[in-house]
Design a protein around this motif. Structure first.
Motif, PDB file in Angstrom:
ATOM      1  N   UNK A 392       0.829  -1.290   0.170  1.00 37.97           N
ATOM      2  CA  UNK A 392      -0.014   0.074  -0.115  1.00 37.97           C
ATOM      3  C   UNK A 392       0.678   1.425   0.005  1.00 37.97           C
ATOM      4  N   UNK A 393       0.218   2.491  -0.472  1.00 37.61           N
ATOM      5  CA  UNK A 393       0.904   3.613  -0.496  1.00 37.61           C
ATOM      6  C   UNK A 393      -0.060   4.525   0.258  1.00 37.61           C
ATOM      7  N   UNK A 394       0.294   5.293   1.111  1.00 35.76           N
ATOM      8  CA  UNK A 394      -0.590   6.090   1.748  1.00 35.76           C
ATOM      9  C   UNK A 394      -0.279   7.751   1.621  1.00 35.76           C
ATOM     10  N   UNK A 395      -1.091   8.677   2.276  1.00 34.29           N
ATOM     11  CA  UNK A 395      -1.007  10.137   1.944  1.00 34.29           C
ATOM     12  C   UNK A 395      -1.061  10.296   0.627  1.00 34.29           C
ATOM     13  N   UNK A 396      -1.989  10.102  -0.042  1.00 38.95           N
ATOM     14  CA  UNK A 396      -2.535  10.419  -1.319  1.00 38.95           C
ATOM     15  C   UNK A 396      -3.803  11.020  -1.503  1.00 38.95           C
ATOM     16  N   UNK A 397      -4.165  11.758  -2.675  1.00 36.33           N
ATOM     17  CA  UNK A 397      -5.079  12.412  -2.857  1.00 36.33           C
ATOM     18  C   UNK A 397      -5.794  11.801  -4.103  1.00 36.33           C
ATOM     19  N   UNK A 398      -7.100  11.846  -4.021  1.00 43.19           N
ATOM     20  CA  UNK A 398      -7.970  11.414  -5.391  1.00 43.19           C
ATOM     21  C   UNK A 398      -8.724  12.568  -5.556  1.00 43.19           C
ATOM     22  N   UNK A 399      -8.481  12.656  -6.994  1.00 41.10           N
ATOM     23  CA  UNK A 399      -8.896  13.808  -7.415  1.00 41.10           C
ATOM     24  C   UNK A 399     -10.012  13.466  -8.745  1.00 41.10           C
ATOM     25  N   UNK A 400     -11.137  14.003  -8.659  1.00 41.09           N
ATOM     26  CA  UNK A 400     -11.978  13.680  -9.734  1.00 41.09           C
ATOM     27  C   UNK A 400     -12.305  14.843 -10.439  1.00 41.09           C
ATOM     28  N   UNK A 401     -12.289  14.972 -11.927  1.00 35.60           N
ATOM     29  CA  UNK A 401     -12.671  16.076 -12.518  1.00 35.60           C
ATOM     30  C   UNK A 401     -13.742  15.603 -13.764  1.00 35.60           C
ATOM     31  N   UNK A 402     -14.940  16.336 -13.498  1.00 39.54           N
ATOM     32  CA  UNK A 402     -15.987  16.181 -14.507  1.00 39.54           C
ATOM     33  C   UNK A 402     -15.607  17.288 -15.578  1.00 39.54           C
ATOM     34  N   UNK A 403     -15.852  17.137 -16.687  1.00 47.02           N
ATOM     35  CA  UNK A 403     -15.693  17.841 -17.886  1.00 47.02           C
ATOM     36  C   UNK A 403     -14.506  18.162 -18.060  1.00 47.02           C
ATOM     37  N   UNK A 404     -13.435  17.360 -18.053  1.00 48.28           N
ATOM     38  CA  UNK A 404     -12.124  17.314 -18.079  1.00 48.28           C
ATOM     39  C   UNK A 404     -11.521  18.059 -19.459  1.00 48.28           C
ATOM     40  N   UNK A 405     -10.537  18.589 -19.487  1.00 45.77           N
ATOM     41  CA  UNK A 405      -9.728  18.723 -20.670  1.00 45.77           C
ATOM     42  C   UNK A 405      -8.306  18.382 -20.198  1.00 45.77           C
ATOM     43  N   UNK A 406      -7.192  17.935 -21.169  1.00 46.97           N
ATOM     44  CA  UNK A 406      -6.044  17.531 -20.871  1.00 46.97           C
ATOM     45  C   UNK A 406      -5.135  18.501 -20.324  1.00 46.97           C
ATOM     46  N   UNK A 407      -5.563  19.813 -20.722  1.00 45.42           N
ATOM     47  CA  UNK A 407      -4.789  21.073 -20.063  1.00 45.42           C
ATOM     48  C   UNK A 407      -5.248  21.422 -18.477  1.00 45.42           C
ATOM     49  N   UNK A 408      -6.498  21.044 -18.054  1.00 50.37           N
ATOM     50  CA  UNK A 408      -6.897  21.009 -16.816  1.00 50.37           C
ATOM     51  C   UNK A 408      -6.302  19.857 -16.067  1.00 50.37           C
ATOM     52  N   UNK A 409      -6.222  18.779 -16.575  1.00 48.40           N
ATOM     53  CA  UNK A 409      -5.539  17.561 -15.748  1.00 48.40           C
ATOM     54  C   UNK A 409      -4.232  17.837 -15.620  1.00 48.40           C
ATOM     55  N   UNK A 410      -3.210  18.193 -16.527  1.00 47.77           N
ATOM     56  CA  UNK A 410      -1.965  18.700 -16.227  1.00 47.77           C
ATOM     57  C   UNK A 410      -1.618  19.719 -15.311  1.00 47.77           C
ATOM     58  N   UNK A 411      -2.529  20.925 -15.354  1.00 49.18           N
ATOM     59  CA  UNK A 411      -2.410  21.682 -14.271  1.00 49.18           C
ATOM     60  C   UNK A 411      -2.671  21.255 -12.871  1.00 49.18           C
ATOM     61  N   UNK A 412      -3.504  20.260 -12.595  1.00 44.31           N
ATOM     62  CA  UNK A 412      -3.883  19.643 -11.448  1.00 44.31           C
ATOM     63  C   UNK A 412      -2.817  18.736 -10.881  1.00 44.31           C
TER      64      UNK A 412
END
Ligand code: ASP
Ligand code: MG
Length: 435
Positions: A392-412
């Protein structure tokens, strides 16, 4: 008939209660306004510490006395500031606090009874807040009937997560409603969010208090609206409406003016904290619109969840879940992960009441992303470890993006490490390291 719901932050001080009363005053109609209220401020967190048989970190006795004192000072302080020299209200609050003491003293302090104990104690937050507020509204000239939600919202005895008995609740409300129209019809019917009660049965003649899960007051408002066939539900919050991201994480949030029911259900499921996940479905079933408005700027429009086709304005929506843990589970004998293994894994998750936020299967391993609730996760790792190889890996973040674009994903993502990624037509989910 309309239903209003006020959360803890909207009634956390005497000034806040005055503001809330003003909002109520501005919306009185010929029919009673149904008002659902949470516990004041952070009272529920405080009460949790007083529950006998706390699973971990049980407070010492003197610590409990201090917290009990704090609870009394906070509620009496607000009551006295709202209606100075009202001995009647002070007496009511004190007698309710004595009922709390008696409840605490009468409970068996072991972990086996913890969930039951929890509901008997924590429910006092809503009982106290509504007692004070009903008194204040009446004092303020708004005729208000205080209704005990434990008699109305019927649930099974699944403590801390009571499941609603819709038929019994409907019957209770139909009978209750008749009373409102006999004699002096109240302008406001005020009740508690979050709490309900088991019906009395021949086996269990004394009904017990239940709760609907943390932050469950929104759900209470939806239950009442559904059973009363209300015209709308309005949740009054400290944000201007449904935002495209939690303002804790984003400076420039966008308010979404219109959200289709299904979209709101998806977003709540992914963890959008603005509404409780169970709230929308009953409203959708009866086509009752849900409004989210600000108690700070009550004249502003807010957001509407309803029968529209798309969100507007269209913009990416972000949901962050922190303190996540990613478990990778593989058979010890290097065989494939197959249905029989999955059945065992899901059985364990179900027994421990652990919700899977994201999962992914490959030939050799099965990965799940879950909240890092130490106690339950510890047990899960132990049980899984007896049969599988677990990493296992801990100390993680789960990010959900609705209506994503690649640009938005890269910036997050920024420079962070992506441990797992899942993409569908509308939704991108990423498990990323925190730094
Ligand atoms: N008072 C409860 C809680 O803090 C219910 C609610 O606020 O909705 O979880
Ligand atoms: Mg709350």
């Amino acid at each position: 008939m309309k239903v209003f719901k006020f959360g803890g932050a909207s009634v956390n001080s005497a000034d806040a209660v005055r503001n809330m009363a003003q909002i109520v005053q501005n919306h009185l109609e010929a029919e009673p306004l149904i008002v659902v209220v949470s516990a004041m401020g952070k009272t529920t967190n405080l009460l949790e510490k007083l529950v006998p048989g706390r699973v971990r970190g049980g407070e010492r006795r003197d610590e409990c006395c201090k917290l009990r004192q704090q609870l009394e000072e906070y509620h009496l302080g607000i009551a006295k500031e709202l209606i100075p020299s009202d001995v009647d209200l002070v007496g009511k609050v004190q007698s309710m606090l004595h009922q709390l003491d008696a409840a605490v003293a009468g409970l068996t302090p072991d972990t086996e009874h913890y969930n039951y104990n929890y509901d008997q104690v924590v429910s006092f937050g809503e009982l106290l807040s509504t007692t004070i507020i009903a008194h204040y509204l009446n004092h303020h000239g708004i005729s208000t009937l205080w209704v005990d939600a434990r008699r109305i919202v019927a649930t099974d005895s699944h403590h801390r997560e009571g499941r609603v008995d819709w038929t019994a609740t409907q019957e209770n409300l139909t009978a209750e409603r008749e009373k409102w129209y006999n004699g002096n019809t109240p302008q406001v019917v005020l009740t508690q969010g979050f709490i309900g009660g088991t019906p009395s049965t021949p086996q269990h003649p004394t009904p017990s208090t239940t709760t609907l899960g943390r932050e469950g007051s929104d759900y209470s408002a939806a239950i009442l609206a559904y059973c009363l066939g209300a015209e709308s539900v309005t949740i009054w919050k400290d944000v201007p409406g449904f935002l495209n991201a939690d303002p804790k994480y984003f400076k420039d949030t966008v308010k979404i003016n219109q959200i289709p029911y299904n979209e709101a259900i998806e977003l709540a499921y992914y963890g959008a904290s603005v509404i409780h996940p169970k709230t929308v479905k009953p409203l959708q079933n009866k086509g009752i619109p849900l409004y989210i408005r600000s108690f700070i700027t009550p004249a502003a429009d807010g957001s509407a969840i309803g029968n529209c086709r798309t969100i507007s304005p269209e913009t990416p929506l972000y949901i962050f879940k922190n303190d996540q843990i990613l478990l990778s589970i593989a058979p010890r004998d290097y065989s494939f992960i197959a249905e029989d293994n999955l059945q065992v894994i899901f059985g364990m998750l179900n027994d421990l009441g652990i919700r899977v936020n994201l999962m992914q299967n490959s030939a050799l391993s099965f990965s799940i992303c879950i909240d890092n609730n130490e106690q339950r996760v510890g047990l899960l790792v132990e049980r899984l470890g007896a049969l599988f190889q677990v990493r296992y890996n801990d100390n993680l973040q789960l990010v959900t993006i609705r209506y994503y674009t690649q640009e938005v994903i890269d910036s997050i993502v920024g420079g962070r490490k992506v441990l797992l990624e899942q993409r569908s037509r509308l939704t991108e989910q990423l498990v990323v390291s925190c730094v």
